[in-house]
Design a protein around this motif. Structure first.
Motif, PDB file in Angstrom:
ATOM      1  N   GLY B  64      43.275  49.248  29.353  1.00 30.96           N
ATOM      2  CA  GLY B  64      44.252  49.550  30.407  1.00 30.96           C
ATOM      3  C   GLY B  64      43.769  49.276  31.813  1.00 30.96           C
ATOM      4  O   GLY B  64      44.454  49.607  32.771  1.00 30.96           O
ATOM      5  N   SER B  65      42.587  48.649  31.973  1.00 34.98           N
ATOM      6  CA  SER B  65      42.018  48.542  33.323  1.00 34.98           C
ATOM      7  C   SER B  65      42.302  47.211  34.021  1.00 34.98           C
ATOM      8  O   SER B  65      41.812  46.977  35.115  1.00 34.98           O
ATOM      9  N   SER B  66      43.104  46.333  33.415  1.00 29.55           N
ATOM     10  CA  SER B  66      43.484  45.136  34.179  1.00 29.55           C
ATOM     11  C   SER B  66      44.619  45.517  35.121  1.00 29.55           C
ATOM     12  O   SER B  66      45.203  46.598  35.005  1.00 29.55           O
ATOM     13  N   THR B  67      44.937  44.615  36.055  1.00 32.22           N
ATOM     14  CA  THR B  67      45.940  44.929  37.070  1.00 32.22           C
ATOM     15  C   THR B  67      47.312  45.210  36.457  1.00 32.22           C
ATOM     16  O   THR B  67      48.118  45.946  37.009  1.00 32.22           O
ATOM     17  N   GLY B 109      45.733  55.355  43.510  1.00 33.33           N
ATOM     18  CA  GLY B 109      46.371  56.649  43.749  1.00 33.33           C
ATOM     19  C   GLY B 109      46.771  57.359  42.467  1.00 33.33           C
ATOM     20  O   GLY B 109      47.847  57.957  42.385  1.00 33.33           O
ATOM     21  N   GLY B 110      45.930  57.277  41.454  1.00 33.68           N
ATOM     22  CA  GLY B 110      46.216  57.987  40.203  1.00 33.68           C
ATOM     23  C   GLY B 110      46.786  57.085  39.117  1.00 33.68           C
ATOM     24  O   GLY B 110      46.899  57.488  37.959  1.00 33.68           O
ATOM     25  N   ALA B 111      47.161  55.844  39.486  1.00 30.57           N
ATOM     26  CA  ALA B 111      47.669  54.915  38.475  1.00 30.57           C
ATOM     27  C   ALA B 111      46.582  54.616  37.444  1.00 30.57           C
ATOM     28  O   ALA B 111      46.861  54.406  36.266  1.00 30.57           O
ATOM     29  N   TRP B 112      45.331  54.575  37.911  1.00 29.60           N
ATOM     30  CA  TRP B 112      44.168  54.461  37.032  1.00 29.60           C
ATOM     31  C   TRP B 112      43.288  55.660  37.380  1.00 29.60           C
ATOM     32  O   TRP B 112      42.523  55.622  38.344  1.00 29.60           O
ATOM     33  N   PRO B 113      43.414  56.775  36.669  1.00 26.43           N
ATOM     34  CA  PRO B 113      42.785  58.028  37.110  1.00 26.43           C
ATOM     35  C   PRO B 113      41.258  57.978  37.114  1.00 26.43           C
ATOM     36  O   PRO B 113      40.653  57.227  36.343  1.00 26.43           O
ATOM     37  N   ALA B 114      40.682  58.811  37.975  1.00 32.13           N
ATOM     38  CA  ALA B 114      39.231  58.944  38.041  1.00 32.13           C
ATOM     39  C   ALA B 114      38.736  59.592  36.757  1.00 32.13           C
ATOM     40  O   ALA B 114      39.365  60.505  36.230  1.00 32.13           O
ATOM     41  N   ASN B 132      33.636  43.494  33.812  1.00 31.16           N
ATOM     42  CA  ASN B 132      34.661  44.027  34.721  1.00 31.16           C
ATOM     43  C   ASN B 132      35.150  42.999  35.750  1.00 31.16           C
ATOM     44  O   ASN B 132      35.718  43.361  36.769  1.00 31.16           O
ATOM     45  N   PHE B 133      34.964  41.711  35.430  1.00 32.07           N
ATOM     46  CA  PHE B 133      35.609  40.640  36.193  1.00 32.07           C
ATOM     47  C   PHE B 133      37.095  40.719  35.851  1.00 32.07           C
ATOM     48  O   PHE B 133      37.448  40.749  34.677  1.00 32.07           O
ATOM     49  N   CYS B 134      37.940  40.815  36.831  1.00 34.16           N
ATOM     50  CA  CYS B 134      39.404  40.962  36.660  1.00 34.16           C
ATOM     51  C   CYS B 134      39.836  42.426  36.499  1.00 34.16           C
ATOM     52  O   CYS B 134      41.011  42.702  36.259  1.00 34.16           O
ATOM     53  N   GLU B 135      38.904  43.362  36.653  1.00 33.27           N
ATOM     54  CA  GLU B 135      39.278  44.775  36.622  1.00 33.27           C
ATOM     55  C   GLU B 135      40.347  45.062  37.690  1.00 33.27           C
ATOM     56  O   GLU B 135      40.408  44.389  38.709  1.00 33.27           O
ATOM     57  N   ALA B 136      41.161  46.107  37.462  1.00 31.79           N
ATOM     58  CA  ALA B 136      42.337  46.379  38.302  1.00 31.79           C
ATOM     59  C   ALA B 136      42.039  46.441  39.793  1.00 31.79           C
ATOM     60  O   ALA B 136      41.165  47.185  40.237  1.00 31.79           O
ATOM     61  N   ARG B 137      42.756  45.630  40.517  1.00 35.78           N
ATOM     62  CA  ARG B 137      42.828  45.707  41.964  1.00 35.78           C
ATOM     63  C   ARG B 137      44.263  45.327  42.282  1.00 35.78           C
ATOM     64  O   ARG B 137      44.823  44.447  41.629  1.00 35.78           O
ATOM     65  N   THR B 138      44.863  45.945  43.272  1.00 36.71           N
ATOM     66  CA  THR B 138      46.295  45.706  43.482  1.00 36.71           C
ATOM     67  C   THR B 138      46.655  45.147  44.843  1.00 36.71           C
ATOM     68  O   THR B 138      47.802  44.818  45.082  1.00 36.71           O
ATOM     69  N   ASN B 139      45.687  45.033  45.752  1.00 35.64           N
ATOM     70  CA  ASN B 139      46.000  44.534  47.087  1.00 35.64           C
ATOM     71  C   ASN B 139      45.899  43.005  47.092  1.00 35.64           C
ATOM     72  O   ASN B 139      44.808  42.458  47.004  1.00 35.64           O
ATOM     73  N   PRO B 140      47.063  42.318  47.212  1.00 38.35           N
ATOM     74  CA  PRO B 140      47.013  40.854  47.126  1.00 38.35           C
ATOM     75  C   PRO B 140      46.211  40.235  48.259  1.00 38.35           C
ATOM     76  O   PRO B 140      45.709  39.119  48.127  1.00 38.35           O
ATOM     77  N   ALA B 141      46.066  40.949  49.371  1.00 39.80           N
ATOM     78  CA  ALA B 141      45.289  40.400  50.478  1.00 39.80           C
ATOM     79  C   ALA B 141      43.793  40.446  50.189  1.00 39.80           C
ATOM     80  O   ALA B 141      43.033  39.693  50.754  1.00 39.80           O
TER      81      ALA B 141
END
Ligand SMILES: [Zn+2]
Lengths: 430, 299
Positions: B64-67, B109-114, B132-141
């Motif tokens: 569940g840790s991809s974007t 913000g909790g979408a991927w909890p600590a 963990n290459f490609c692990e979840a990040r959501t900021n396109p910038a």
């Protein structure tokens, strides 16, 4: 959304450059026919200014001769294309007016003639602002505080901005003031041969007093106007591209260190790498076109890497002197350089590592792909058959601290200033 | 470590592969081959070795840790840098997630909890390795990555050194080459053999004076110490190396320059490191005092 934004930028870049594309293509067609070999005469030299420089000595400003001086605003708009912002005024610096209220001059005369321009931080804000209707590439001036303690340290900060407000040039001049000087000892200049500056700001800080901005005078303001045709053949070639850069005619290469025996010891297979074919005819056309435009790279460190390079190197034409350092091997290189106080990297390679993406990943869909990170913004593109990436590094490696570092237009402007350099090995068209 | 775990040794696999190849040749020729005229003088290292399950395969992200909340990264297992030395001077080392590891902050913000726990929990300093290459990040910038689900994701591999101690463990040059960038928390090396840029983040500053742009480095040369720095004034991350391999790639027949998947290259380089240093495999007991992780104090 990311793809949409990228397309928009490419379109706007293309629109911006389109008249020049036509010119560069025309130049390439004529020169290719007449000169079959790469031009060995291409050397590293400063580009020639498009117009003669103009000097403003503030002698002919008309107005009532009051202690506050004559307000300076658009008196040089028609003749020199410059407007001064609030707080600027012209003062007399001749001994005959040595009543303290009549002059701000700390020396008995102006740097030249009898008049100089002052900037008052109380009425005009910390910096003297000059806006140019026709962009300038280099601005120089004499600068002097209106007073000080003997030996006191000052720093003059000059900044240059392009038409979209992006800082493109920066100079800090540190000096110690002395009253025992016959005339103004300090000069400051800003810019580079290919810079396009629409606004210049000048600030004088008093080092001992928390770097507080203080009142100052300038004289002999010298302006070098920017060349009319500012877009390099490299930028034109990039702007022409429509879709993503397709790989053509690349040959698989074997790394020196991966023999069959070593490969057998691996859990995972070594990636396939390919060497691309360089379009040396297009490189030669670009070299000729940029020579006609008097466009050349600024001097750099790392000549031996350039000499050995078997790919065309892209380098900046307006980097700060002494700021460019190149490292590399025959198929790849990396240059770091500064423009306007900002550090950039430019990587190029003709070796491609073949990677299969997973089915849900988008891959590469545009001619220029922008990728942002916390530390930098990168534009990846291909030209002449090789792959390149131009990166702007954020101050303190933090876009949070330096949001301007993710400005795509500013990065595109740097790309618009790139030129091709070919070394000894490249001339053999490997 | 445990004798219960099956041992894995890549040298053994290599010998088996070569033996198989020789046998195949013999069949083709229809004759009995001569004995190897030049036997390898080095004895095959059989033990100690890494546990069989020491590394999850490339592209197998935490569930569940991809974007897109999937678990697929780059599954192409090709080793992009087979000439690379492992970037830490000494083992053991543990490639795994920071934000989804014990003591990590989670994401979105909790979408991927600590996950809870603390940075120096033993689980963070143990096998198995995790890509963990490609692990979840959501900021396109900040995290564009054409190789990841949704076009977004972590651009490198995070690796913890043997312990959580700050500014203790040495980063070394992965190849002969030159320093190509020195930032407030990063050092990049241009590899002379590969032409890649190796990017190392979260390094201690100030760096030694001899690490400057253009300076030559040799494979294995010390270049910086691994720390918890996020910028020159922030120590908000865990003690780890964020490692990237940058180069030009062909992806679906298209050229693009950027981060390449580094996980399988790190796996190979780590096996080389432990083959040469068999005593540097086993996890070290974590310090009882959590402040060990953040010493020395700023700066
Ligand atoms: Zn990371």
């Amino acid at each position: 959304m990311g793809q949409f934004r990228t397309k928009q930028l490419v379109l706007s870049l293309a629109a911006l450059l389109s008249p020049v594309v036509v010119m560069a293509v025309a130049a390439a067609q004529t020169t290719t026919a007449s000169t079959p070999a790469l031009n060995p005469a291409l050397t590293l030299s400063a580009a020639q200014p498009a117009q003669e420089p103009g000097v403003i000595d503030f002698e002919n400003v008309q107005g009532p001769q009051l202690g506050a001086g004559i307000e300076l605003s658009d008196q040089y708009a028609a003749s020199h294309g410059v407007r001064f912002g609030r707080g600027a005024s012209v003062h007399f610096c001749a001994r005959v007016f040595d009543d303290v209220n009549a002059s701000l001059c700390s020396y008995p005369q102006a740097a030249s003639g009898r008049r100089a321009a002052a900037h008052d931080v109380r009425s005009g804000g910390p910096a003297m602002v000059m806006d140019f209707s026709k962009p300038v590439s280099v601005v120089a001036m004499r600068i002097n505080p209106t007073g000080g303690a003997e030996g006191e340290a000052f720093v003059a900060e000059l900044r240059g901005f392009d038409a979209s407000g992006v800082q493109r040039a920066q100079t800090d001049v540190r000096f110690n003031w002395s009253k025992d000087a016959f005339t103004w000892p300090t000069s400051a200049s800003l810019g580079a041969a290919r810079a396009q500056l629409s606004r210049v700001t000048v600030l004088l800080r008093r080092t001992a007093q928390n770097n507080q901005p203080v009142r100052f005078l300038i004289d002999d303001l010298s302006l070098q106007y920017a060349p009319d045709n500012a877009v390099s053949p490299v930028a034109a070639a990039i702007a022409e591209q429509k879709g993503p850069p397709r790989v053509r005619d690349a040959a698989v290469v074997q790394s020196k260190e991966i023999g069959a025996a070593q490969a057998a010891l691996r859990v995972y297979p070594a990636a396939v790498r390919k060497r691309t074919v360089i379009d040396w005819d297009a490189v030669e056309a670009a070299l000729n076109a940029q020579q006609e435009m008097a466009l050349a790279a600024t001097p750099y460190n790392g000549e031996r890497f350039v000499a050995a390079a078997e790919l065309p190197l892209l380098l900046p034409a307006s980097a700060e002197p002494g700021s460019t350092t190149i490292v590399g091997n025959p198929d790849s290189y990396n240059a770091t350089f500064k423009v306007g106080g900002v550090t950039y990297s430019l990587y190029g390679s003709r070796l491609l590592t073949v990677i299969a993406k997973n089915g849900d990943a988008p891959g590469v869909n545009d001619a220029v792909t922008f990728a942002g990170t916390e530390q930098a913004l990168t534009a990846s593109f291909s030209v002449y058959g090789a792959a390149y990436a131009l990166t702007r590094h954020c101050a303190d490696e933090s876009v949070t601290a330096d949001p301007a570092c993710h400005d795509r237009d500013a990065l595109a402007a740097i790309a618009g200033d790139l030129v091709v350099v070919v070394g000894d090995a490249g001339r053999a068209r490997p | 470590m445990s004798q219960l775990l099956a041992r894995f040794d890549k040298n053994w696999i290599g010998v088996a592969a070569i033996a198989f190849m020789l046998a195949a040749c013999a069949d083709d020729a229809g004759v009995t081959p001569d004995p190897d005229p030049d036997p390898d003088p080095d004895p095959v290292v059989v033990d100690p070795a890494l546990p069989a399950d020491w590394q999850n395969p490339p592209g197998d992200l935490l569930a569940g840790s991809s974007t897109t909340h999937g678990s697929t990264g780059v599954t192409d297992a090709s080793v992009v840098a087979p000439f690379m030395r492992f970037p830490f001077e000494e083992g053991p080392a543990f490639a795994n997630s920071q934000i989804f590891g014990q003591g990590g902050g989670g994401y979105g913000g909790g979408a991927w909890p600590a996950p809870g726990g603390s940075e120096n929990d033993a689980a963070n300093f143990d096998y198995a390795w995790r890509d963990n290459f490609c692990e979840a990040r959501t900021n396109p910038a900040k995290h564009t990555n054409a190789l990841c689900d949704g076009g977004l994701g972590h651009n490198g591999q995070d690796i913890r050194p043997a312990t959580c101690e700050n500014a203790v463990h040495w980063l070394v040059a992965p190849e002969d080459g030159h320093i190509s960038w020195v930032g407030s928390i990063s050092v990049n090396v241009f590899g002379a053999e590969s032409g890649y840029i190796y990017k190392h983040l979260h390094m201690q500053t100030p760096l030694p004076g001899w690490v400057e742009v253009g300076a030559p480095v040799t494979k294995g040369q010390r270049i910086a110490r691994v720390s918890d720095r996020l910028s020159s004034s922030s120590r908000a991350t865990t003690v780890h190396l964020h490692f990237e391999i940058h180069g030009s790639a062909e992806i679906d027949g298209v050229m693009r320059t950027g981060p390449l998947p580094p996980y399988s290259s790190l796996v190979e380089a780590y096996m080389d490191l432990v083959a040469d240093n068999p005593d540097q495999i086993d996890p070290v007991a974590p310090p009882a005092d959590i402040t060990k992780c953040t010493e020395p104090q700023w700066p």
